[in-house]
Design a protein around this motif. Structure first.
Motif, PDB file in Angstrom:
ATOM      1  N   ALA A  57      23.816  13.150  12.915  1.00 46.12           N
ATOM      2  CA  ALA A  57      23.964  13.063  14.618  1.00 46.12           C
ATOM      3  C   ALA A  57      24.283  14.251  15.261  1.00 46.12           C
ATOM      4  O   ALA A  57      24.834  15.158  14.618  1.00 46.12           O
ATOM      5  N   ALA A  58      23.647  14.277  16.468  1.00 46.57           N
ATOM      6  CA  ALA A  58      24.085  15.042  17.448  1.00 46.57           C
ATOM      7  C   ALA A  58      24.499  14.711  18.452  1.00 46.57           C
ATOM      8  O   ALA A  58      24.011  13.692  19.135  1.00 46.57           O
ATOM      9  N   GLY A  59      25.757  15.235  19.135  1.00 43.40           N
ATOM     10  CA  GLY A  59      26.382  14.759  20.133  1.00 43.40           C
ATOM     11  C   GLY A  59      26.122  15.717  21.606  1.00 43.40           C
ATOM     12  O   GLY A  59      26.372  16.832  21.226  1.00 43.40           O
ATOM     13  N   VAL A  60      25.838  15.211  22.806  1.00 45.16           N
ATOM     14  CA  VAL A  60      25.782  16.282  23.793  1.00 45.16           C
ATOM     15  C   VAL A  60      26.583  15.677  24.962  1.00 45.16           C
ATOM     16  O   VAL A  60      26.427  14.630  25.412  1.00 45.16           O
ATOM     17  N   VAL A  61      27.612  16.547  25.388  1.00 38.89           N
ATOM     18  CA  VAL A  61      27.999  16.076  26.510  1.00 38.89           C
ATOM     19  C   VAL A  61      27.759  16.767  27.659  1.00 38.89           C
ATOM     20  O   VAL A  61      27.737  18.114  27.801  1.00 38.89           O
ATOM     21  N   LEU A  62      27.446  16.231  28.853  1.00 37.40           N
ATOM     22  CA  LEU A  62      26.774  16.714  29.834  1.00 37.40           C
ATOM     23  C   LEU A  62      27.892  16.562  31.129  1.00 37.40           C
ATOM     24  O   LEU A  62      29.053  16.321  31.032  1.00 37.40           O
ATOM     25  N   THR A  63      27.347  16.905  32.394  1.00 33.70           N
ATOM     26  CA  THR A  63      28.262  16.904  33.522  1.00 33.70           C
ATOM     27  C   THR A  63      29.076  15.610  33.648  1.00 33.70           C
ATOM     28  O   THR A  63      28.506  14.637  33.382  1.00 33.70           O
ATOM     29  N   GLY A  64      30.230  15.712  34.244  1.00 33.53           N
ATOM     30  CA  GLY A  64      31.220  14.528  34.634  1.00 33.53           C
ATOM     31  C   GLY A  64      32.329  15.147  34.959  1.00 33.53           C
ATOM     32  O   GLY A  64      32.728  16.387  34.890  1.00 33.53           O
ATOM     33  N   ALA A  65      33.251  13.966  35.648  1.00 28.00           N
ATOM     34  CA  ALA A  65      34.648  14.531  36.162  1.00 28.00           C
ATOM     35  C   ALA A  65      35.778  13.803  35.727  1.00 28.00           C
ATOM     36  O   ALA A  65      36.702  13.483  36.221  1.00 28.00           O
ATOM     37  N   ASN A  66      35.444  13.595  34.318  1.00 27.14           N
ATOM     38  CA  ASN A  66      36.599  13.002  33.653  1.00 27.14           C
ATOM     39  C   ASN A  66      36.513  13.503  32.115  1.00 27.14           C
ATOM     40  O   ASN A  66      36.026  14.242  31.847  1.00 27.14           O
ATOM     41  N   ALA A  67      37.484  12.808  31.297  1.00 29.01           N
ATOM     42  CA  ALA A  67      37.525  13.353  29.911  1.00 29.01           C
ATOM     43  C   ALA A  67      36.784  12.470  28.836  1.00 29.01           C
ATOM     44  O   ALA A  67      37.001  12.683  27.526  1.00 29.01           O
ATOM     45  N   ASP A  68      36.080  11.595  29.322  1.00 36.11           N
ATOM     46  CA  ASP A  68      35.032  10.812  28.089  1.00 36.11           C
ATOM     47  C   ASP A  68      34.264  11.612  27.402  1.00 36.11           C
ATOM     48  O   ASP A  68      33.913  12.660  27.972  1.00 36.11           O
ATOM     49  N   GLN A 105      18.189  24.650  28.294  1.00 37.90           N
ATOM     50  CA  GLN A 105      18.219  25.212  26.803  1.00 37.90           C
ATOM     51  C   GLN A 105      18.477  23.692  25.941  1.00 37.90           C
ATOM     52  O   GLN A 105      18.251  23.819  24.880  1.00 37.90           O
ATOM     53  N   ILE A 106      19.190  22.737  26.615  1.00 40.78           N
ATOM     54  CA  ILE A 106      19.697  21.770  25.547  1.00 40.78           C
ATOM     55  C   ILE A 106      18.434  20.930  24.915  1.00 40.78           C
ATOM     56  O   ILE A 106      18.276  20.570  23.810  1.00 40.78           O
ATOM     57  N   GLY A 107      17.424  20.562  25.787  1.00 43.89           N
ATOM     58  CA  GLY A 107      16.237  19.905  25.253  1.00 43.89           C
ATOM     59  C   GLY A 107      15.495  20.642  24.167  1.00 43.89           C
ATOM     60  O   GLY A 107      15.524  20.220  23.108  1.00 43.89           O
ATOM     61  N   PRO A 108      15.198  22.049  24.439  1.00 45.15           N
ATOM     62  CA  PRO A 108      14.728  22.807  23.262  1.00 45.15           C
ATOM     63  C   PRO A 108      15.513  22.892  21.871  1.00 45.15           C
ATOM     64  O   PRO A 108      15.031  22.958  21.023  1.00 45.15           O
ATOM     65  N   ALA A 109      16.915  22.683  22.358  1.00 49.45           N
ATOM     66  CA  ALA A 109      17.601  22.912  20.903  1.00 49.45           C
ATOM     67  C   ALA A 109      17.538  21.607  20.076  1.00 49.45           C
ATOM     68  O   ALA A 109      17.646  21.809  19.038  1.00 49.45           O
ATOM     69  N   LEU A 110      17.468  20.438  20.813  1.00 53.17           N
ATOM     70  CA  LEU A 110      17.434  19.233  20.281  1.00 53.17           C
ATOM     71  C   LEU A 110      16.259  19.115  19.410  1.00 53.17           C
ATOM     72  O   LEU A 110      16.065  18.611  18.356  1.00 53.17           O
ATOM     73  N   VAL A 111      15.035  19.744  20.180  1.00 52.04           N
ATOM     74  CA  VAL A 111      13.771  19.820  19.578  1.00 52.04           C
ATOM     75  C   VAL A 111      13.841  20.322  18.032  1.00 52.04           C
ATOM     76  O   VAL A 111      13.316  20.059  17.103  1.00 52.04           O
ATOM     77  N   GLU A 112      14.570  21.496  18.101  1.00 53.41           N
ATOM     78  CA  GLU A 112      14.768  22.392  16.900  1.00 53.41           C
ATOM     79  C   GLU A 112      15.555  21.226  15.817  1.00 53.41           C
ATOM     80  O   GLU A 112      15.107  21.556  14.603  1.00 53.41           O
ATOM     81  N   LEU A 113      16.724  20.933  16.206  1.00 53.74           N
ATOM     82  CA  LEU A 113      17.373  19.972  15.598  1.00 53.74           C
ATOM     83  C   LEU A 113      16.842  19.112  14.712  1.00 53.74           C
ATOM     84  O   LEU A 113      17.177  18.666  13.882  1.00 53.74           O
ATOM     85  N   ALA A 114      16.064  18.323  15.671  1.00 51.96           N
ATOM     86  CA  ALA A 114      15.284  17.239  15.102  1.00 51.96           C
ATOM     87  C   ALA A 114      14.166  17.345  14.209  1.00 51.96           C
ATOM     88  O   ALA A 114      13.510  16.518  13.405  1.00 51.96           O
TER      89      ALA A 114
END
Lengths: 281, 195
Positions: free
Chosen positions: B121-132, B178-187
């Motif tokens: 699994a890979a988890g990606v946390v993007l923009t947001g105004a809380n701590a979820d 950079q996130i999309g390309p990094a995911l391509v590499e990981l997958a």
């Protein structure tokens, strides 16, 4: 660097612990959660593990086998079913506009609300049936596994703080009256008109272990099957099939489907977008 | 290194645009499954989110249905007012209490991804105004999964990525592009996926 347990081993071990716990619960207490969907079950089990101040699921097993009060607490965790009045107004509108006209053709109407939880849906159904002139010849069978939830459902008392949202839902669902006409405010509690529940039978029923008890023109079971694994879902759909009259109607939750089930062929969609199905025969 | 089979994206305030950027960088041959928890109002219209995303993405985006199969290259979005969880190649929904006032909650999705997929699994946390997402991302990392956080300095709202970095300091910090390309590499490639 710290030694990290091989991830596959860790996952297999947790799964084993959960299986042993559920097996133990079944044999010691008779409750059978073995067919529940693992992902949400795991979450609730860990919630109880932490709530008990424990570290592992095996630890929870030990406590549950030796302390029935811990089993009670877990049961409460496992039977939580979050609900609301006229939840998903589009669904309730579809009931009124498409399902009730079918029910109207029957001299006497039997509805089963399976997994009624604390009863918000019962009162929503009763209000809509009343406004469509059908409540007098309808009997609603409201069942749940959780006796405490049924107790609250029978009381017809819900928190005032939700009434504004429920009123909005009611109007969007095609409500024709003043929503506040159906309850009286008693401090922070809204007490619903007992006449609404006069034709309702409340009874404890476990979808996993109990059988069919009547035939219904309409079964409403929303957001209950999502907590079951696929095999158990099949068994419950079998039970529903055996509990519907010819051309009887089955209403599921917005994101539940019978499409992947082996029972799919027995139904045709009545309102596809709202997961309302009708038996083909 | 283990190939990533499941990518879990979590986003809140400003998330739709950020998700579009990430998904826009994934080719139609992307071999992993993408699951998304984006905070949204409970009265939100069904299908609106997936429609928006579908227009920017080479992969098919759908809203999750209970127990649907999670196939390689499909993008599955949590429906309004449901938690989305994953379990052994299938989606599972729940209406458990909201977490961080949110249903869907990112922590719920990530927690299930960590338990069911571990180091795949890979988890990606993007923009947001809380701590979820902070707690769930730590769970993914603890199970040997890959943790990625959008650079808080470049995020529309920095609170959520910052909270994720606080809970998972070892996470990889990347600019949105950079996130999309990094995911391509990981997958890896579709050929890897068949092996």
């Amino acid at each position: 660097m710290a030694v990290r347990v091989n991830d596959d081993v860790q996952e297999a071990r947790e799964r084993l612990e959960i299986e042993l716990l559920l097996e133990g619960i079944q044999r010691a207490y008779g409750y059978d959660f073995r067919g529940y969907a693992l992902a949400s079950l795991r979450r609730r089990l860990w919630h109880r593990v932490h709530g008990e101040g424990l570290e592992t699921i095996s630890g929870l097993q030990e406590r549950i086998l030796h302390d029935p009060s811990c089993m009670d607490r877990l049961l409460r965790d496992l039977s939580i079913n979050v609900t609301g009045m006229f939840r998903d107004p589009n669904f309730h509108r579809a009931l009124r506009e498409t399902v009730f006209p079918v029910l109207r053709t029957h001299p006497f109407i039997r509805v089963w609300n399976a997994g009624c939880s604390t009863g918000e849906e019962i009162y929503s159904l009763a209000i809509a049936l009343h406004e469509e002139g059908l409540l007098d010849r309808a009997r609603i069978y409201a069942t749940d596994i959780d006796e405490a939830a049924l107790q609250r459902a029978r009381s017809g008392a819900f928190s005032m703080e939700h009434m504004q949202r429920y009123t909005e839902n009611y109007l969007r669902a095609g409500g024709r009256d003043e929503f506040s006409r159906y309850y009286s405010a008693d401090g922070d509690v809204a007490r619903f008109d007992p006449a609404l529940a006069e034709g309702t039978v409340f009874a404890q029923h476990n979808l996993v272990t109990d059988g069919s008890f009547n035939e219904f023109q309409l079964i409403v079971c929303r957001n209950v099957l999502i907590y079951f694994g696929r095999e158990l879902q099949e068994a419950v759909l079998e039970l529903f099939g055996a509990s519907l009259t010819r051309f009887g109607i089955l209403a599921l939750g917005r994101k539940e489907s019978i499409r992947q089930s082996r029972h799919a062929g027995a139904y045709e969609p009545l309102v596809e977008s709202e997961k309302i199905f009708r038996r083909r025969s | 290194m283990t190939r990533v089979e499941l990518v879990a994206l979590g986003a809140s305030w400003g998330g739709l645009q950020a998700i579009e950027t990430v998904l826009g960088a994934l080719p139609s041959t992307f071999p992993a499954t993408v699951v998304i928890a984006q905070h949204r109002p409970s009265a939100g219209q069904d299908g609106m989110l997936e429609h928006l995303l579908d227009t920017h993405c080479a992969l098919a985006v759908t809203e999750a249905e209970d127990k649907q199969e999670l196939r390689p290259g499909c993008v599955v979005v949590a429906p309004a007012d449901y938690h989305l969880l994953v379990d052994a190649g299938r989606a599972a929904l729940s209406v458990d209490e909201p977490l961080h006032y949110s249903r869907p909650s990112i922590d719920v999705l990530f927690g299930s991804a960590a338990a069911a997929y571990g180091d795949r699994a890979a988890g990606v946390v993007l923009t947001g105004a809380n701590a979820d997402g902070a707690h769930g991302l730590a769970q993914i990392a603890a199970r040997g999964g890959h943790a990625i956080v959008q650079d808080p300095d470049c995020a529309e709202r920095s609170e959520m990525p910052a909270a994720a970095l606080w809970s998972t300091p070892e996470a990889q910090v990347l600019a949105l592009e950079q996130i999309g390309p990094a995911l391509v590499e990981l997958a890896g490639t579709p050929e890897d996926a068949r092996r």
